[in-house]
Design a protein around this motif. Structure first.
Motif, PDB file in Angstrom:
ATOM      1  N   ALA A   6      49.368  41.619  44.057  1.00 53.32           N
ATOM      2  CA  ALA A   6      50.618  41.177  43.444  1.00 53.32           C
ATOM      3  C   ALA A   6      51.425  42.385  42.977  1.00 53.32           C
ATOM      4  O   ALA A   6      52.193  42.309  42.028  1.00 53.32           O
ATOM      5  CB  ALA A   6      50.317  40.248  42.283  1.00 53.32           C
ATOM      6  N   LEU A   7      51.205  43.521  43.651  1.00 52.54           N
ATOM      7  CA  LEU A   7      51.899  44.742  43.248  1.00 52.54           C
ATOM      8  C   LEU A   7      53.321  44.762  43.805  1.00 52.54           C
ATOM      9  O   LEU A   7      53.542  44.418  44.968  1.00 52.54           O
ATOM     10  CB  LEU A   7      51.172  45.974  43.802  1.00 52.54           C
ATOM     11  N   GLY A   8      54.259  45.178  42.966  1.00 58.11           N
ATOM     12  CA  GLY A   8      55.609  45.434  43.453  1.00 58.11           C
ATOM     13  C   GLY A   8      55.682  46.876  43.929  1.00 58.11           C
ATOM     14  O   GLY A   8      54.751  47.647  43.698  1.00 58.11           O
ATOM     15  N   PRO A   9      56.765  47.259  44.606  1.00 58.93           N
ATOM     16  CA  PRO A   9      56.876  48.649  45.047  1.00 58.93           C
ATOM     17  C   PRO A   9      56.897  49.593  43.843  1.00 58.93           C
ATOM     18  O   PRO A   9      57.582  49.329  42.858  1.00 58.93           O
ATOM     19  CB  PRO A   9      58.216  48.688  45.802  1.00 58.93           C
ATOM     20  N   GLY A  10      56.072  50.630  43.905  1.00 60.46           N
ATOM     21  CA  GLY A  10      56.044  51.602  42.814  1.00 60.46           C
ATOM     22  C   GLY A  10      55.176  51.208  41.635  1.00 60.46           C
ATOM     23  O   GLY A  10      55.010  52.000  40.704  1.00 60.46           O
ATOM     24  N   ASP A  11      54.612  49.993  41.651  1.00 58.62           N
ATOM     25  CA  ASP A  11      53.727  49.595  40.545  1.00 58.62           C
ATOM     26  C   ASP A  11      52.412  50.347  40.641  1.00 58.62           C
ATOM     27  O   ASP A  11      51.919  50.594  41.735  1.00 58.62           O
ATOM     28  CB  ASP A  11      53.429  48.098  40.605  1.00 58.62           C
ATOM     29  N   PRO A  12      51.804  50.690  39.487  1.00 63.35           N
ATOM     30  CA  PRO A  12      50.498  51.335  39.534  1.00 63.35           C
ATOM     31  C   PRO A  12      49.417  50.318  39.906  1.00 63.35           C
ATOM     32  O   PRO A  12      49.587  49.122  39.667  1.00 63.35           O
ATOM     33  CB  PRO A  12      50.295  51.821  38.101  1.00 63.35           C
ATOM     34  N   MET A  13      48.338  50.782  40.502  1.00 60.15           N
ATOM     35  CA  MET A  13      47.227  49.893  40.856  1.00 60.15           C
ATOM     36  C   MET A  13      46.597  49.290  39.600  1.00 60.15           C
ATOM     37  O   MET A  13      46.252  48.115  39.572  1.00 60.15           O
ATOM     38  CB  MET A  13      46.183  50.698  41.648  1.00 60.15           C
ATOM     39  N   ILE A  14      46.475  50.132  38.561  1.00 63.68           N
ATOM     40  CA  ILE A  14      45.918  49.637  37.297  1.00 63.68           C
ATOM     41  C   ILE A  14      46.889  49.988  36.179  1.00 63.68           C
ATOM     42  O   ILE A  14      47.358  51.134  36.082  1.00 63.68           O
ATOM     43  CB  ILE A  14      44.544  50.262  37.019  1.00 63.68           C
ATOM     44  N   ARG A  15      47.217  49.015  35.372  1.00 62.80           N
ATOM     45  CA  ARG A  15      48.092  49.261  34.225  1.00 62.80           C
ATOM     46  C   ARG A  15      47.397  48.751  32.971  1.00 62.80           C
ATOM     47  O   ARG A  15      47.017  47.597  32.875  1.00 62.80           O
ATOM     48  CB  ARG A  15      49.423  48.549  34.429  1.00 62.80           C
ATOM     49  N   VAL A  16      47.193  49.660  32.030  1.00 65.03           N
ATOM     50  CA  VAL A  16      46.540  49.321  30.764  1.00 65.03           C
ATOM     51  C   VAL A  16      47.615  49.371  29.687  1.00 65.03           C
ATOM     52  O   VAL A  16      48.258  50.405  29.510  1.00 65.03           O
ATOM     53  CB  VAL A  16      45.420  50.338  30.451  1.00 65.03           C
ATOM     54  N   GLU A  17      47.841  48.238  29.016  1.00 63.45           N
ATOM     55  CA  GLU A  17      48.952  48.155  28.062  1.00 63.45           C
ATOM     56  C   GLU A  17      48.481  47.853  26.650  1.00 63.45           C
ATOM     57  O   GLU A  17      48.055  46.741  26.359  1.00 63.45           O
ATOM     58  CB  GLU A  17      49.915  47.033  28.482  1.00 63.45           C
ATOM     59  N   GLY A  18      48.514  48.833  25.798  1.00 64.77           N
ATOM     60  CA  GLY A  18      48.261  48.636  24.364  1.00 64.77           C
ATOM     61  C   GLY A  18      46.931  47.976  24.038  1.00 64.77           C
ATOM     62  O   GLY A  18      46.862  47.093  23.188  1.00 64.77           O
ATOM     63  N   ILE A  19      45.869  48.411  24.716  1.00 66.26           N
ATOM     64  CA  ILE A  19      44.560  47.782  24.490  1.00 66.26           C
ATOM     65  C   ILE A  19      43.976  48.211  23.142  1.00 66.26           C
ATOM     66  O   ILE A  19      43.789  49.399  22.866  1.00 66.26           O
ATOM     67  CB  ILE A  19      43.574  48.136  25.613  1.00 66.26           C
ATOM     68  N   THR A  20      43.705  47.190  22.316  1.00 65.65           N
ATOM     69  CA  THR A  20      43.086  47.427  21.014  1.00 65.65           C
ATOM     70  C   THR A  20      41.869  46.529  20.901  1.00 65.65           C
ATOM     71  O   THR A  20      41.895  45.379  21.341  1.00 65.65           O
ATOM     72  CB  THR A  20      44.085  47.110  19.885  1.00 65.65           C
ATOM     73  N   LYS A  21      40.794  47.098  20.362  1.00 68.54           N
ATOM     74  CA  LYS A  21      39.578  46.304  20.196  1.00 68.54           C
ATOM     75  C   LYS A  21      38.942  46.634  18.852  1.00 68.54           C
ATOM     76  O   LYS A  21      38.796  47.800  18.496  1.00 68.54           O
ATOM     77  CB  LYS A  21      38.596  46.633  21.343  1.00 68.54           C
ATOM     78  N   TYR A  22      38.613  45.595  18.103  1.00 65.22           N
ATOM     79  CA  TYR A  22      37.935  45.786  16.822  1.00 65.22           C
ATOM     80  C   TYR A  22      36.477  45.405  16.993  1.00 65.22           C
ATOM     81  O   TYR A  22      36.146  44.485  17.736  1.00 65.22           O
ATOM     82  CB  TYR A  22      38.568  44.898  15.740  1.00 65.22           C
TER      83      TYR A  22
END
Ligand SMILES: Nc1ncnc2c1ncn2[C@@H]1O[C@H](COP(=O)(O)OP(=O)(O)OP(=O)(O)O)[C@@H](O)[C@H]1O
Ligand SMILES: [Mg+2]
Lengths: 255, 271
Positions: A6-22
């Motif tokens: 479901a990648l668009g042109p120029g999208d990264p293969m993996i995108r990590v966005e603001g991952i927080t874990k307690y």
């Protein structure tokens, strides 16, 4: 059968966005954001307990983050249903830090497992590929042995074989050369680089062997106490004047 | 909102009650959800019979001697105690065997066997699955699209259910025979007198089997659920094992209470 990209042109293969874990009242991952372009190999470094393994498990969808989201091949890992997640995971090979070999299966069955799960590969071909993989990591003829009979380094190599045998486009390695002698270690790294050059795989490589990953990775990230201290290309890391980055990259401690 | 540093007596009392209640509720809903999943996989025919056979063998192997001993001794003790009391009060031991068989079917054989299986097999399941969780084997399964419930729980569920019924029938035989010999040697009750089916109906046999089925389904589910919730290294496996004994035994006792309550009116109506 795998999930369509479901990648668009120029999208990264993996995108990590603001991952927080307690965890138990502590923040073990703190707003980690990074992109991994298709075909690149990210070297993930950091002191023990920094959260490297945990981040990898969150990217693989094995652990749920408390905040943020992960897109793999354009799919939000946290919202995929069980069936789609299973299909997405057919694209991923993973070496676990603690080997994670199935005790109840012998080495051959362990390595064949991903192929049998995916189906459609004839039995003779499975056997041939298992033999080929074992030979590549310098362990020919141990297919009939059980994980409990192997040393730590041998288990690591078997775990490596199991991850790469289906030739998945995505590979996650959690310390793939831990406990290996330098010769075997460099063999694994060379094999790893060849897969990337020939197959165009996208990979994340966690390692404490900085000199080992320098030649095989093209992007680097440094995690410390759950925070991403650095993330960028080789040129950027060489130019960085962050103290911890320098210590890791140059391999010495100045205090 | 500021919180008092030290909760008062009432607060501590409530949290002492609240914690187990919340824990139990989460446990029960978790097991129910897992049971639903197990049935889904079974209906879709996702049953790995080789794993079922291996589990059945393992359960039988682990339990047969254990059950022979416990139920054998229990049969001797029960008949001895009952005979001793009856001798003092009425002196009539004609119905000793008939009554013994009734209580054996309705209560002792299924429930004691299940409690034994809960400790022997339930802990094994929790420890085995728990150590697979902490050594990342379960994660490795998930990464290869092998759902842990399908691969680990379904075979244990089927094997546990079948073996529980088999072992309960075996337990009835062992216990009954041990009781018969005790009757003969301790009270001189002839086996012809002891073997008396007057108080036993089809309904008693049904209660026995229904209980065996219920326990046989509950123990693998509860133990697997505990095992899959293991976290935190090898200490976590210890926790899961202990927790599994408690939860499995508790579910056996509670199921016994419910099933006995439900069957009582039927048994009473049938005489
Ligand atoms: N499933 C989990 N959920 C929440 N927190 C976790 C989980 N697993 C581990 N942690 C916590 O995350 C923290 C980081 O652990 P992690 O294993 O990711 O470190 P690491 O960087 O891989 O270290 P090492 O280099 O020693 O392998 C630890 O404090 C650990 O307690
Ligand atoms: Mg780690």
């Amino acid at each position: 059968m795998t999930l369509l990209s479901a990648l668009g042109p120029g999208d990264p293969m993996i995108r990590v966005e603001g991952i927080t874990k307690y965890y138990l009242g502590a923040t073990v991952l703190d707003g980690v954001t990074l992109d991994i372009p298709s075909g690149s190999n990210l070297g993930l470094m950091g002191p023990g307990g920094a959260g490297k393994s945990l981040l990898l498990k969150i990217i693989a969808g094995l652990v749920e983050p408390d905040q943020g989201r992960v897109l793999v091949d354009g799919h939000d890992v946290g919202t995929l249903d069980a069936h789609k997640l299973a299909q997405l995971r057919f694209n991923i090979g993973m070496v676990f830090q603690n080997y994670a070999l199935f005790d109840s299966m012998n080495v051959g069955e362990n390595i064949a497992f991903p192929l049998r799960q995916r189906g459609g590969v004839p039995e003779e071909e499975i056997q041939a590929r298992v033999r080929e993989q074992l030979a590549l990591v310098g362990l020919p003829g141990i297919a009939h042995q059980y994980p409990r009979e192997l040393s730590g380094g041998m288990k690591k190599r078997v775990s490596f074989c199991r991850a790469v045998i289906p030739a998945p486009p995505l590979l996650f390695y959690d310390d793939p050369t831990a406990g290996l002698d330098p010769v075997t270690s460099s063999k694994i790294f060379i094999h790893l680089r060849r897969m990337q050059q020939d197959g165009g795989t996208t990979a994340i490589t966690i390692s404490h062997d900085i000199d080992g990953i320098k030649p095989i990775c093209d992007r680097f990230a440094l995690l410390d106490h759950g925070r991403l201290v650095f993330h960028g290309t080789r040129d950027e890391i060489e130019a960085s004047d962050d103290r911890l980055v320098r210590q890791f990259w140059d391999g010495f401690s100045d205090d | 909102m500021s919180q008092p540093a030290q909760p008062g007596l009432a607060g501590r009392f409530l949290s002492a009650i609240g914690e187990p209640v919340v824990y139990t509720w989460r446990e029960v809903t978790g097991v129910a959800r897992m049971a639903a999943l197990v049935f889904q996989y079974m209906l879709r025919g996702k049953i790995r019979w080789d794993a079922v056979a291996a589990q059945m063998y393992e359960i039988g192997n682990k339990s047969i001697v254990f059950i022979t001993f416990t139920l054998g001794f229990l049969g001797m003790i029960l008949v001895f105690q009952a005979g001793f009391q009856a001798e003092k009060i009425t002196g009539d031991l004609q119905l000793l065997g008939a009554l013994f068989l009734q209580i054996l079917l309705r209560e002792f054989a299924p429930t004691i066997t299940a409690l034994m299986i809960a400790t022997r097999v339930g802990t094994g399941i929790a420890a085995e699955i728990g150590s697979m969780v902490v050594t990342e084997q379960v994660d490795a399964m998930r990464m290869n699209s092998a759902p842990p419930v399908e691969y680990l729980v379904v075979p244990r569920f089927i094997a546990g259910t079948i073996m529980m019924v088999v072992l309960v029938i075996y337990a009835v035989l062992v216990c009954y025979l041990a009781g018969m010999f005790t009757g003969l040697y301790a009270f001189n009750v002839n086996p012809h007198t002891f073997v008396n089916f007057a108080f036993v109906s089809v309904l008693d046999v049904a209660v026995c089997l229904v209980k065996a089925l219920a326990y046989g389904m509950a123990i693998p589910l509860v133990a697997s659920h505990t095992g899959l919730r293991t976290h935190g290294g090898s200490a976590g496996v210890g926790w899961a094992t202990t927790q599994s004994v408690v939860s499995c035994s508790l579910s056996v006792v509670i199921l016994d209470f419910i099933l006995s309550g439900l069957s009582y009116p039927l048994l009473a109506a049938a005489g």
